[in-house]
Design an enzyme around this catalytic site. Structure first.
Site, PDB file in Angstrom:
ATOM      1  N   LYS A 242     -42.917  -3.808   1.789  1.00 56.78           N
ATOM      2  CA  LYS A 242     -42.312  -4.548   0.679  1.00 56.78           C
ATOM      3  C   LYS A 242     -40.870  -4.115   0.410  1.00 56.78           C
ATOM      4  O   LYS A 242     -40.043  -4.922  -0.006  1.00 56.78           O
ATOM      5  CB  LYS A 242     -43.153  -4.374  -0.587  1.00 56.78           C
ATOM      6  CG  LYS A 242     -44.633  -4.727  -0.424  1.00 56.78           C
ATOM      7  CD  LYS A 242     -44.845  -6.147   0.025  1.00 56.78           C
ATOM      8  CE  LYS A 242     -46.320  -6.527   0.067  1.00 56.78           C
ATOM      9  NZ  LYS A 242     -47.086  -5.926   1.150  1.00 56.78           N
TER      10      LYS A 242
ATOM     11  N   GLU B  33     -39.477  -3.276  -9.573  1.00 47.11           N
ATOM     12  CA  GLU B  33     -38.585  -4.415  -9.711  1.00 47.11           C
ATOM     13  C   GLU B  33     -38.772  -5.052 -11.079  1.00 47.11           C
ATOM     14  O   GLU B  33     -39.777  -4.828 -11.759  1.00 47.11           O
ATOM     15  CB  GLU B  33     -38.842  -5.447  -8.609  1.00 47.11           C
ATOM     16  CG  GLU B  33     -40.217  -6.064  -8.636  1.00 47.11           C
ATOM     17  CD  GLU B  33     -40.481  -6.960  -7.435  1.00 47.11           C
ATOM     18  OE1 GLU B  33     -39.695  -6.918  -6.478  1.00 47.11           O
ATOM     19  OE2 GLU B  33     -41.484  -7.687  -7.463  1.00 47.11           O
TER      20      GLU B  33
ATOM     21  N   GLU C  68     -43.847 -15.390  -0.022  1.00 47.41           N
ATOM     22  CA  GLU C  68     -44.169 -15.570  -1.430  1.00 47.41           C
ATOM     23  C   GLU C  68     -42.896 -15.590  -2.268  1.00 47.41           C
ATOM     24  O   GLU C  68     -41.966 -14.809  -2.040  1.00 47.41           O
ATOM     25  CB  GLU C  68     -45.114 -14.470  -1.899  1.00 47.41           C
ATOM     26  CG  GLU C  68     -46.391 -14.400  -1.071  1.00 47.41           C
ATOM     27  CD  GLU C  68     -47.496 -13.610  -1.742  1.00 47.41           C
ATOM     28  OE1 GLU C  68     -47.252 -13.058  -2.830  1.00 47.41           O
ATOM     29  OE2 GLU C  68     -48.605 -13.569  -1.190  1.00 47.41           O
TER      30      GLU C  68
ATOM     31  N   GLU D 159     -42.093 -11.372  -1.422  1.00 50.17           N
ATOM     32  CA  GLU D 159     -42.549 -10.570  -0.294  1.00 50.17           C
ATOM     33  C   GLU D 159     -43.078 -11.507   0.783  1.00 50.17           C
ATOM     34  O   GLU D 159     -43.265 -12.702   0.544  1.00 50.17           O
ATOM     35  CB  GLU D 159     -43.657  -9.596  -0.719  1.00 50.17           C
ATOM     36  CG  GLU D 159     -44.908 -10.289  -1.238  1.00 50.17           C
ATOM     37  CD  GLU D 159     -45.914  -9.311  -1.823  1.00 50.17           C
ATOM     38  OE1 GLU D 159     -45.502  -8.213  -2.231  1.00 50.17           O
ATOM     39  OE2 GLU D 159     -47.106  -9.648  -1.866  1.00 50.17           O
TER      40      GLU D 159
END
Length: 667
Positions: free
Chosen positions: A116, A200, A275, A288
C-alpha cells in the site's frame, strides 16, 4: 491449457475456482488444514493434500507446504484466491523457482501495487490523484499520534500489507490514534505476517468505488466497469453492487482509463482491482490496488457475462484476451450481500459453531443468460464455522434488468436463505435492503454508522408485516392441525372444523382472527384486516413460499414444542396459535425471566484472550477498555457499559475462551 491446478486457499473462493476449472476440464488439487479436513472445497476437488494445523500461520501461509503439495500432485499452476498468499511476491518467486505457474500478476506488479505504501508513491509518480497522508513507515504509537496530528483528524491507520478490513482503524483524536496503531499492527502481524503501518487522511462522506481490470501477457489491458462498495463495517465491505448508482459515463470512463494506465505502468496482467475514494462531487482519488481477485467479483461477472476466474487461468496459460475495451458491455444490475457468521445484536461479534441446518435459495430463471440468484459458498449443512478463519458463510448475489429489480430479488433471496446453528447477519442485510436511503442509492462509507448510530438493535414489525405474520401463523397451525388429525384418525377423518376462531399470540401479545377456507387458499380476518394466503406447506418444510394478498412472500418456519417461530425480512417472532376458547389459559402462564448477568463480563465468542486491561479492585468508567479477544483474525475490544468496580479476574491473557465464559466479575 493446464491439465491440473492447485488452489492455495480454502472456503468459498476455493470452491469458486474449482467450479470454473471443472467446466474447463482442468483437474484440481485442494489443500487443507486440520480444521478443514471435511470442508466442501476438499470434497469438490479431484485431490486434496493436508498442509498442517488449523492456524493459518502453520498451514495456508506456509509457502514450502504449498510448493510441496504441487510437487506431490503434479499441479502445473496455482490459483491463490484472495487473502493468504495471494499478494505475496516471495510466494510467486518460489513457485517460479519450482517451475509452477502462478495464476496471477507478475512479481513486480505485486511488489509495486500490493504494498500500500509503495503503490501510493508510484501513483503520485504517474500523476494519479492520491489521498493526502504519510506514506513512510511509522515506528511506534507515539510517532503515529504526532503524524496523525500533523495530517489532521480524522485519519485512517492502515497496515501496508492489509486487506479485507483487517489492520485498519479510523482515529478522531490522539487516544484513538494510539490505540488504533496498536490494534492495526497486531492484526496485521497476525493476519499477514507484516506489521508495517502507514497513515492517511480519512475523507469523510466518501464513496468507495473500484474498477476491475484484467490484462494478458501480450500487453492488452481492459477494465470491466466499476463496483460500488461503500457499505462497510469495520472497513470491511458488506454489500456491493455493479454498476455504481452514482457514476455517470464520463466519470466511469475517466476512472477506468486511469485504472488501466496505472496497471500498464507496472506491466500488469491477470485480474486486479484499482480502488478509489470518490467524493460527493465525483472527484476520485486512488486508494490502493489489489493484485488479486476480489471477494465481490461476482457482481462484475453478472453485468459483463465474463468469467473472471476463467480468464485468470487462460492468461496464466499464455492466451490473449478475447475482448477489446469497446466490446465490454455492462448489462443489467447485480447486488451482492456477504452472509457472515456473526451476531448483529451483539455488535456483530463473530459466531462460531456448526451449521445445523443450511438451505440456500435456489436460482430460478435467468436474464441475458445469467442467473437471477447466485450463491457462492464454501459450506454445506453440517459444516463448522471455525474461530481460525474469516466468518463468511456465503456470498448471495442477485441480478436483474435494473437496480430495483436486483434489490427486490435480494430481499426474497435473503428471506429464503435458511441457516440454523449459529448467528448470522441476514436480518441486518434485510434491513439495509429495505431502507429508503439504500434504495435511492444515497451511499457513503459511513452508511452503517449513520443509519445505526447505536448499533443494530433489531427490527420492529410494522403493522402490515405483523398482520401478515398473524395470518401466516394461523394458516400454518391450521394446516398442521389438519395433518395431525389425519394421522391420528385415518378412519372416519372429518378434519378441522372451519371456519374457526383463533387467537394468535405474537411474542405473547394476542390477536383474534377468524380463518375460513377459500377455493384458492385461506382467508384470515382480523379486527382491521383481511388476508388471503395461498401456498402449500408441509411440516418438514423449512420455508413457506406463499402468495399473500397477491404478493410473493417467503417466511421461514421453525416448529417449537407448542408454537411456531416465524422469520420474515429479518424479523423472528414466536407465534402460538390457540382456539379462542383456550387462549385465556395462556394468559395465566407466568413469563420466565432471564438471569441477571450484569455483574459479569462474559466472552461473547470463542477466541484467544489477548489482554486484560484492568486489575481486581480497580474502578472503571463507562467506555473504558476491559479486555481484548482475538477471533477469526480480528481483535475485538470489550468495554465497560457503565461505571463498575472489578471484583475478580477469572481469565488470563493467552487463555482460550469458550462462549459465555466469565472473564471479569464486578461488585
Amino acid at each position: 491449457m493446464f491439465e491440473k491446478i492447485l488452489i492455495a486457499n480454502r472456503g468459498e473462493i476455493a470452491c469458486r475456482v474449482i467450479r470454473t476449472a471443472q467446466r474447463l476440464g482442468i483437474k484440481t488439487v485442494a489443500v487443507y488444514s486440520d480444521a478443514d479436513a471435511s470442508s466442501l472445497h476438499v470434497k469438490m476437488a479431484d485431490e486434496a493434500v493436508r498442509i498442517g494445523p488449523a492456524a493459518s500461520a502453520e498451514s495456508y501461509l506456509v509457502i514450502d507446504k504449498i510448493i510441496a503439495a504441487c510437487k506431490e500432485t503434479g499441479a502445473q499452476a496455482v490459483h491463490p484466491g484472495f487473502g493468504f498468499l495471494s499478494e505475496n511476491a516471495a510466494f510467486v518467486k518460489a513457485l517460479d523457482d519450482a517451475g509452477v505457474v502462478f495464476i496471477g500478476p507478475p512479481t513486480k506488479a505485486i511488489g509495486a501495487m500490493g504494498d500500500k505504501i509503495e503503490s501510493k508513491h508510484l501513483a503520485k509518480q504517474s500523476n494519479v490523484s492520491t489521498v493526502p497522508g504519510h506514506m513512510d513507515l511509522i515506528k511506534d504509537a507515539e510517532e503515529a499520534v504526532r503524524i496523525s496530528s500533523d495530517i489532521g483528524y480524522p485519519v485512517m491507520i492502515k497496515a501496508s500489507a492489509g486487506g479485507g478490513g483487517k489492520g485498519m482503524r479510523v482515529a478522531y483524536n490522539d487516544a484513538e490514534a494510539r490505540e488504533g496503531y496498536r490494534s492495526a499492527q497486531n492484526e496485521a502481524r497476525s493476519s499477514f505476517g507484516d506489521d508495517r503501518i502507514f497513515i492517511e487522511k480519512f475523507i469523510e462522506e466518501p464513496r468507495h468505488i473500484e474498477i476491475q481490470v484484467i490484462g494478458d501477457k501480450h500487453g492488452n489491458i481492459i477494465h470491466l466497469g466499476e463496483r460500488e462498495c461503500s457499505i462497510q463495517r469495520r472497513h470491511q465491505k458488506v454489500i456491493e453492487e455493479a454498476p455504481s448508482p452514482f457514476l455517470d459515463e464520463k466519470t466511469r470512463a475517466a476512472m477506468g482509463s486511469e485504472a488501466v494506465a496505472l496497471s500498464r505502468a507496472v506491466n500488469y496482467y491477470s485480474a486486479g482491482t484499482v480502488e478509489f475514494i470518490v467524493d460527493k462531487d465525483k472527484n476520485f482519488y486512488f486508494l490502493e490496488m489489489n493484485t488479486r481477485i476480489q471477494v465481490e467479483h461476482p457482481v462484475t461477472e453478472l453485468i459483463t457475462g465474463i468469467d473472471i476466474v476463467e480468464w485468470m487461468i487462460r492468461v496464466a496459460a499464455g492466451e490473449k484476451l478475447a475482448l477489446t475495451q469497446e466490446q465490454v458491455k455492462l448489462e443489467g444490475w447485480a447486488v451482492e450481500s456477504r452472509v457472515y457468521a456473526e451476531d448483529p445484536l451483539r455488535n456483530f461479534l463473530p459466531s462460531i459453531g456448526r451449521l445445523v441446518r443450511y438451505q440456500a435459495p435456489e436460482a430460478e430463471g435467468d436474464l441475458n443468460g445469467r442467473p437471477l440468484i447466485r450463491v457462492d459458498s464454501g459450506v454445506e449443512e453440517g459444516s463448522e464455522i471455525s474461530m481460525f478463519y474469516d466468518p463468511m458463510i456465503a456470498k448471495l448475489v442477485t441480478y436483474g434488468p435494473d437496480r430495483l429489480s436486483a434489490i427486490k430479488t435480494m430481499r426474497t433471496a435473503l428471506d429464503s436463505f435458511y441457516i440454523r446453528g449459529i448467528n448470522h447477519n441476514m436480518g441486518f442485510l434485510s434491513t439495509v435492503m429495505s431502507q429508503e436511503r439504500f434504495v435511492e442509492g444515497r451511499l457513503t462509507t459511513n452508511y452503517i454508522v449513520e443509519e445505526f448510530p447505536d448499533g443494530f438493535l433489531g427490527i420492529e414489525l410494522d403493522k402490515d408485516n405483523l398482520n401478515l405474520l398473524v395470518s401466516v401463523a394461523a394458516v400454518l397451525q391450521t394446516n398442521l392441525s389438519e395433518q395431525i388429525a389425519l394421522a391420528a384418525h385415518i378412519n372416519g377423518y372429518r378434519g378441522v372444523d372451519i371456519p374457526v376462531e383463533l387467537t394468535v399470540f405474537i411474542n405473547r401479545e394476542g390477536h383474534s382472527v377468524v380463518i375460513d377456507l377459500q377455493d384458492d387458499g385461506y382467508l384470515v380476518s382480523g379486527d382491521d384486516f383481511e388476508t388471503l394466503v395461498r401456498g402449500d406447506w408441509a411440516p418438514d418444510q423449512l420455508v413457506f413460499f406463499a402468495e399473500v394478498n397477491g404478493e410473493e412472500t417467503v417466511v421461514q418456519v421453525d416448529r417449537q414444542e407448542a408454537s411456531l417461530s416465524l422469520t420474515l425480512s429479518g424479523v423472528t417472532v414466536e407465534a402460538l396459535v390457540l382456539e379462542t376458547r383456550l387462549a385465556r389459559y395462556n394468559e395465566l402462564m407466568p413469563e420466565k425471566l432471564p438471569p441477571d448477568l450484569s455483574k459479569f463480563l462474559l466472552s461473547p465468542m470463542p477466541g484467544l484472550l489477548v489482554s486484560v486491561a484492568v486489575e481486581e479492585g480497580q474502578t472503571v468508567k463507562a467506555g473504558e477498555e476491559l479486555a481484548v479477544i482475538e477471533a477469526m483474525k480480528m481483535e475485538n475490544i470489550l468495554r465497560a457499559g457503565k461505571d463498575l468496580t472489578v471484583a475478580k479476574i477469572s481469565a488470563s491473557a493467552g487463555e482460550s475462551l469458550v462462549v459465555d465464559q466469565v472473564i471479569i466479575e464486578f461488585e
